[in-house]
Write a protein that holds these residues in place. Structure first.
Motif, PDB file in Angstrom:
ATOM      1  N   UNK A   1      -1.885   5.990  -7.235  1.00  0.00           N
ATOM      2  CA  UNK A   1      -2.012   4.970  -6.191  1.00  0.00           C
ATOM      3  C   UNK A   1      -0.647   4.633  -5.594  1.00  0.00           C
ATOM      4  N   UNK A   2       0.378   4.559  -6.428  1.00  0.00           N
ATOM      5  CA  UNK A   2       1.723   4.268  -5.918  1.00  0.00           C
ATOM      6  C   UNK A   2       2.167   5.353  -4.942  1.00  0.00           C
ATOM      7  N   UNK A   3       1.843   6.601  -5.268  1.00  0.00           N
ATOM      8  CA  UNK A   3       2.187   7.701  -4.364  1.00  0.00           C
ATOM      9  C   UNK A   3       1.387   7.602  -3.074  1.00  0.00           C
ATOM     10  N   UNK A   4       0.087   7.312  -3.207  1.00  0.00           N
ATOM     11  CA  UNK A   4      -0.759   7.169  -2.015  1.00  0.00           C
ATOM     12  C   UNK A   4      -0.289   6.003  -1.147  1.00  0.00           C
ATOM     13  N   UNK A   5       0.182   4.946  -1.784  1.00  0.00           N
ATOM     14  CA  UNK A   5       0.663   3.776  -1.031  1.00  0.00           C
ATOM     15  C   UNK A   5       1.885   4.145  -0.181  1.00  0.00           C
ATOM     16  N   UNK A   6       2.754   4.974  -0.735  1.00  0.00           N
ATOM     17  CA  UNK A   6       3.911   5.430   0.030  1.00  0.00           C
ATOM     18  C   UNK A   6       3.455   6.239   1.244  1.00  0.00           C
ATOM     19  N   UNK A   7       2.425   7.072   1.027  1.00  0.00           N
ATOM     20  CA  UNK A   7       1.894   7.851   2.144  1.00  0.00           C
ATOM     21  C   UNK A   7       1.268   6.975   3.211  1.00  0.00           C
ATOM     22  N   UNK A   8       0.568   5.920   2.801  1.00  0.00           N
ATOM     23  CA  UNK A   8      -0.029   4.991   3.754  1.00  0.00           C
ATOM     24  C   UNK A   8       1.046   4.279   4.571  1.00  0.00           C
ATOM     25  N   UNK A   9       2.139   3.904   3.902  1.00  0.00           N
ATOM     26  CA  UNK A   9       3.238   3.223   4.606  1.00  0.00           C
ATOM     27  C   UNK A   9       3.857   4.123   5.667  1.00  0.00           C
ATOM     28  N   UNK A  10       3.945   5.426   5.356  1.00  0.00           N
ATOM     29  CA  UNK A  10       4.597   6.354   6.278  1.00  0.00           C
ATOM     30  C   UNK A  10       3.684   6.779   7.432  1.00  0.00           C
ATOM     31  N   UNK A  11       2.374   6.583   7.270  1.00  0.00           N
ATOM     32  CA  UNK A  11       1.436   7.009   8.312  1.00  0.00           C
ATOM     33  C   UNK A  11       0.910   5.846   9.144  1.00  0.00           C
ATOM     34  N   UNK A  12       1.584   4.716   9.086  1.00  0.00           N
ATOM     35  CA  UNK A  12       1.190   3.584   9.923  1.00  0.00           C
ATOM     36  C   UNK A  12       0.045   2.763   9.380  1.00  0.00           C
ATOM     37  N   UNK A  13      -0.323   2.953   8.105  1.00  0.00           N
ATOM     38  CA  UNK A  13      -1.419   2.187   7.510  1.00  0.00           C
ATOM     39  C   UNK A  13      -0.912   1.171   6.493  1.00  0.00           C
ATOM     40  N   UNK A  14       0.332   0.778   6.660  1.00  0.00           N
ATOM     41  CA  UNK A  14       0.940  -0.157   5.722  1.00  0.00           C
ATOM     42  C   UNK A  14       0.196  -1.471   5.681  1.00  0.00           C
ATOM     43  N   UNK A  15      -0.318  -1.911   6.851  1.00  0.00           N
ATOM     44  CA  UNK A  15      -0.985  -3.208   6.929  1.00  0.00           C
ATOM     45  C   UNK A  15      -2.502  -3.087   6.920  1.00  0.00           C
ATOM     46  N   UNK A  16      -3.028  -1.943   6.528  1.00  0.00           N
ATOM     47  CA  UNK A  16      -4.489  -1.774   6.414  1.00  0.00           C
ATOM     48  C   UNK A  16      -4.926  -2.285   5.045  1.00  0.00           C
ATOM     49  N   UNK A  17      -4.802  -3.595   4.832  1.00  0.00           N
ATOM     50  CA  UNK A  17      -5.013  -4.165   3.502  1.00  0.00           C
ATOM     51  C   UNK A  17      -6.464  -4.087   3.056  1.00  0.00           C
ATOM     52  N   UNK A  18      -7.402  -4.257   3.954  1.00  0.00           N
ATOM     53  CA  UNK A  18      -8.813  -4.174   3.576  1.00  0.00           C
ATOM     54  C   UNK A  18      -9.165  -2.773   3.099  1.00  0.00           C
ATOM     55  N   UNK A  19      -8.669  -1.758   3.803  1.00  0.00           N
ATOM     56  CA  UNK A  19      -8.904  -0.373   3.390  1.00  0.00           C
ATOM     57  C   UNK A  19      -8.250  -0.088   2.044  1.00  0.00           C
ATOM     58  N   UNK A  20      -7.025  -0.584   1.840  1.00  0.00           N
ATOM     59  CA  UNK A  20      -6.336  -0.383   0.571  1.00  0.00           C
ATOM     60  C   UNK A  20      -7.084  -1.053  -0.574  1.00  0.00           C
TER      61      UNK A  20
END
Length: 380
Positions: free
Chosen positions: A25-44
């Protein structure tokens, strides 16, 4: 009835999966941050909850997969980590005495058998510590539920909307929501009746928690907490879910357009000031979800508090265009990795060709050692 060794094996697997899944999950979170989904909290939050369920139900999924393999292929396909390591060893992947390698492979089985029969002082100590921790955790949970029941029982009925009961309390300074077997309760401090804006924000926030199903998740996490108290990954997972559900709730309330960011921030700051003077009974009362909590540890360490993080992200609240697509893109590899790990850490089934080869090598090694000792004795 499920055998005790099978339950212990499933429990060990669940602990391993929490560690592996949280790392993924930590790795996936880094990927989300880099792809513009950093603030997609509901999806996360949905991603974390889905993976959490996959971990809990992984033993049943593995049993189902094994049954399908036996029905279709007539045998179980070995895909365990130990089998892969054995194959790598036999192919000359690393140097080690075959007997030492064989002993290393059965460490987990040896430990499980030792725990089941309490065969040594060390395993007995492990059992005592674990049982004591579980008992303390369960007692704490029951006492916390009793404290929460006292707060809700001492409150006054104000409004009812179907199964949701809004109550007023003189014993709490922080709005929160909880539930019983049938009804949901949103408890509001009576002092908020004089501030309509804070009242509006608090009710909207708590109702959003109810819509997201956050109470059910909080109950599940609190119930399982006594059993995973030794696993740091579980506690980190729980904190991550708690943070994401607040960020998601803030975001969804503002996206609705009924409350301004300024009013929302003012309410958070106002209630946080009250939480700094909250009583001990409210602190330990669980399971509940609150509007805000004061992060005293961050204040002491001079770090950015979670409240500061919430306020700064309020201004980035925007609706994700394709939430289902983003969820699918991330959840599929995560679930695949979790399930592959769940299969890999299972105890090996029947003896494979590689394991028979390893057993033969071990026997030859021991026979050679016996011959060497015999030859040494005759030479003397």
């Amino acid at each position: 009835m499920i055998p005790g060794d099978a339950l212990l094996d499933a429990f060990i697997n669940a602990n391993i999966l929490f560690i592996v899944a949280f790392s993924l999950w930590r790795i996936a979170r880094l990927g989300l941050d880099r792809t513009g989904l950093k603030h997609a909290y509901t999806t996360q939050l949905m991603l974390l909850n889905t993976v959490f369920l996959a971990i809990l139900f992984s033993p049943f999924l593995i049993l189902g997969l094994t049954a399908v393999q036996n029905a279709i292929l007539g045998q179980r396909i070995n895909f365990t980590l130990s089998d892969m390591v054995v194959a790598y060893y036999l192919n000359g992947g690393f140097e080690m005495k075959a007997s030492e390698f064989a002993d290393m492979l059965v460490l987990r089985e040896t430990f499980t058998a030792d725990v089941m029969r309490a065969g040594s002082w060390s395993t007995l100590a492990v059992i005592v510590v674990f049982v004591a921790g579980v008992v303390v955790g369960i007692v704490r949970l029951v006492f916390s539920m009793f404290c929460l029941h006292k707060i809700v029982s001492a409150s006054y009925g104000w409004r009812e909307l179907g199964r949701v009961k809004i109550r007023l309390s003189d014993r709490t300074l922080v709005p929160f929501s909880t539930r019983g077997l049938w009804s949901y309760y949103v408890v509001i401090p009576t002092s908020m009746l004089t501030n309509p804006e804070d009242l509006k924000v608090s009710i909207a926030h708590e109702f959003q928690h109810l819509r997201q199903g956050d109470l059910e998740w909080e109950i599940l996490l609190e119930v399982l907490k006594p059993f995973f108290f030794l696993n740091p990954a579980y506690h980190a997972w729980k904190r991550q879910i708690e943070n994401l559900r607040e960020l998601s709730c803030d975001q969804q309330v503002l996206i609705s357009g009924k409350i301004t960011a300024k009013s929302y921030c003012n309410t958070l700051l106002s209630v946080c000031q009250q939480t700094l003077r909250r009583d001990r009974t409210f602190v330990i009362a669980v399971p509940k979800v609150t509007l805000v909590t004061a992060d005293r540890s961050a204040l002491r360490d001079g770090k950015m508090t979670f409240l500061e993080h919430r306020i700064t992200t309020l201004f980035d609240a925007r609706k994700l265009r394709h939430p289902k697509l983003a969820f699918a893109v991330v959840i599929l590899p995560l679930m695949a990795a979790v399930m592959l790990t769940a299969m890999a850490i299972q105890s090996p089934g029947d003896w494979s060709h590689d394991r028979l080869m390893l057993s033969t090598v071990v026997n030859l090694e021991r026979l050679d050692e016996i011959n060497r000792l015999s030859t040494f004795g005759r030479s003397r």
